[in-house]
Motif scaffolding. Structure first.
Motif, mmCIF file in Angstrom:
data_model
loop_
_atom_site.group_PDB
_atom_site.id
_atom_site.type_symbol
_atom_site.label_atom_id
_atom_site.label_comp_id
_atom_site.label_asym_id
_atom_site.label_seq_id
_atom_site.Cartn_x
_atom_site.Cartn_y
_atom_site.Cartn_z
ATOM 1 N N HIS A 1 4.971 50.794 -7.295
ATOM 2 C CA HIS A 1 5.591 50.716 -6.810
ATOM 3 C C HIS A 1 7.030 51.152 -6.314
ATOM 4 N N TRP A 2 7.216 51.939 -6.150
ATOM 5 C CA TRP A 2 8.674 51.737 -5.326
ATOM 6 C C TRP A 2 8.542 51.931 -3.847
ATOM 7 N N ASP A 3 8.999 51.694 -2.403
ATOM 8 C CA ASP A 3 9.528 52.107 -1.666
ATOM 9 C C ASP A 3 10.265 52.995 -1.265
ATOM 10 N N ALA A 4 10.847 53.660 -0.374
ATOM 11 C CA ALA A 4 10.982 53.981 -0.032
ATOM 12 C C ALA A 4 13.015 53.414 0.217
ATOM 13 N N ASN B 1 14.105 51.297 -1.586
ATOM 14 C CA ASN B 1 13.920 51.410 -3.189
ATOM 15 C C ASN B 1 14.958 52.034 -4.085
ATOM 16 N N ASP C 1 3.655 41.163 5.877
ATOM 17 C CA ASP C 1 4.718 42.364 5.520
ATOM 18 C C ASP C 1 5.428 41.984 6.165
ATOM 19 N N GLU D 1 8.907 47.064 -3.726
ATOM 20 C CA GLU D 1 8.588 46.628 -1.999
ATOM 21 C C GLU D 1 8.614 45.541 -1.449
ATOM 22 N N ARG D 2 8.606 46.419 -0.076
ATOM 23 C CA ARG D 2 8.988 45.066 0.437
ATOM 24 C C ARG D 2 7.707 44.288 1.439
ATOM 25 N N LYS D 3 6.949 45.230 0.955
ATOM 26 C CA LYS D 3 5.371 44.977 1.865
ATOM 27 C C LYS D 3 4.727 44.683 0.461
ATOM 28 N N ASN D 4 2.867 44.315 0.434
ATOM 29 C CA ASN D 4 2.334 44.599 -0.325
ATOM 30 C C ASN D 4 2.837 43.536 -0.836
ATOM 31 N N SER E 1 4.827 42.210 -5.931
ATOM 32 C CA SER E 1 4.526 43.516 -4.918
ATOM 33 C C SER E 1 3.169 44.022 -5.473
ATOM 34 N N ARG F 1 0.020 46.242 -4.467
ATOM 35 C CA ARG F 1 -1.177 46.914 -3.773
ATOM 36 C C ARG F 1 -2.382 47.126 -3.826
#
Length: 169
Positions: A11-14, A16, A95, A131-134, A154, A156
Motif C-alpha cells: 500500500h502506498w502512503d501519501a 510516496n 513507526d 510506506e514509512r510505517k508498518n 512494509s 500492514r
C-alpha cells in the motif's frame, strides 16, 4: 508453512503518491516544453530524466508472497527471495524508525522507499517499502558465510511476522 500460500499487496502512503505524481507531472511538463523549444541538448536532458523515472519505477515493490519454504518480495523488475530456513528473526519496527535511517543508495519516496540504508540501531539493511510505517525487519544468515543480512519491507498484515517466526522456531 505447510504448503500454505498467501500474498499481500503493498500500500502506498501519501508522501510516496505525492512525490511520484509530482515527478511524473514535472517530467511531462519538461518534455512538452522541450518539444516547443526544439534544441538538441534539451531533447537529451528530457530523455535522460524520463529514462531515470522509468528505471526508478522498476524497483517499486508490489507484492509479498509467502509460500512453501520461501518469502518473496516482488518488484516490477526482479524479486528478493528469502529461504525461510535462513531467517533468524522477523519483527515489527517502530513507526519512527525511518527518521533515524540514512539512505546510502535508493529512493526516499519517489516510486517507493527502496535501496541500501543504514541505521544506528540495526546497521545496514535493504529497504523495499511503499510506506514509512508498518515496517517489518527480517534478519537472515547467509549459509555460505554465516553473516547476517537484513531486509526491511512494509506490510500492514502482521500475520507475516507470526508466520515467519513460527516457521523458524
Amino acid at each position: 508453512m505447510n504448503g500454505n500460500i498467501f500474498t499481500i499487496r503493498f500500500h502506498w502512503d501519501a508522501l510516496n503518491i505525492i512525490l511520484t505524481s509530482l515527478a511524473v507531472a514535472g517530467a511531462l511538463l519538461i518534455y512538452s516544453m522541450v518539444m516547443t523549444i526544439g534544441l538538441p541538448l534539451a531533447y537529451i536532458l528530457a530523455s535522460v530524466f524520463l529514462l531515470y523515472i522509468m528505471l526508478s519505477a522498476l524497483f517499486v515493490p508490489y507484492r509479498i508472497k509467502l509460500r512453501g519454504d520461501v518469502l518473496v518480495i516482488r518488484k516490477l523488475a526482479g524479486k528478493h527471495t528469502i529461504p525461510l530456513d535462513s531467517i533468524v528473526s522477523a519483527r515489527q519496527l517502530p513507526d519512527d524508525f525511518m527518521e533515524t535511517a540514512s539512505k546510502l543508495f535508493g529512493s526516499n519516496g519517489f516510486c517507493g522507499y527502496w535501496g541500501k540504508y543504514l541505521s544506528p540501531y540495526t546497521g545496514s539493511f535493504i529497504l523495499c517499502a511503499t510506506e514509512r510505517k508498518n515496517l517489518i525487519m527480517v534478519t537472515m544468515t547467509s549459509p555460505k558465510t554465516g553473516t547476517e543480512k537484513r531486509i526491511v519491507f512494509s506490510c500492514r498484515d502482521k500475520n507475516v511476522i507470526t508466520a515467519l517466526n513460527k516457521d523458524n522456531d
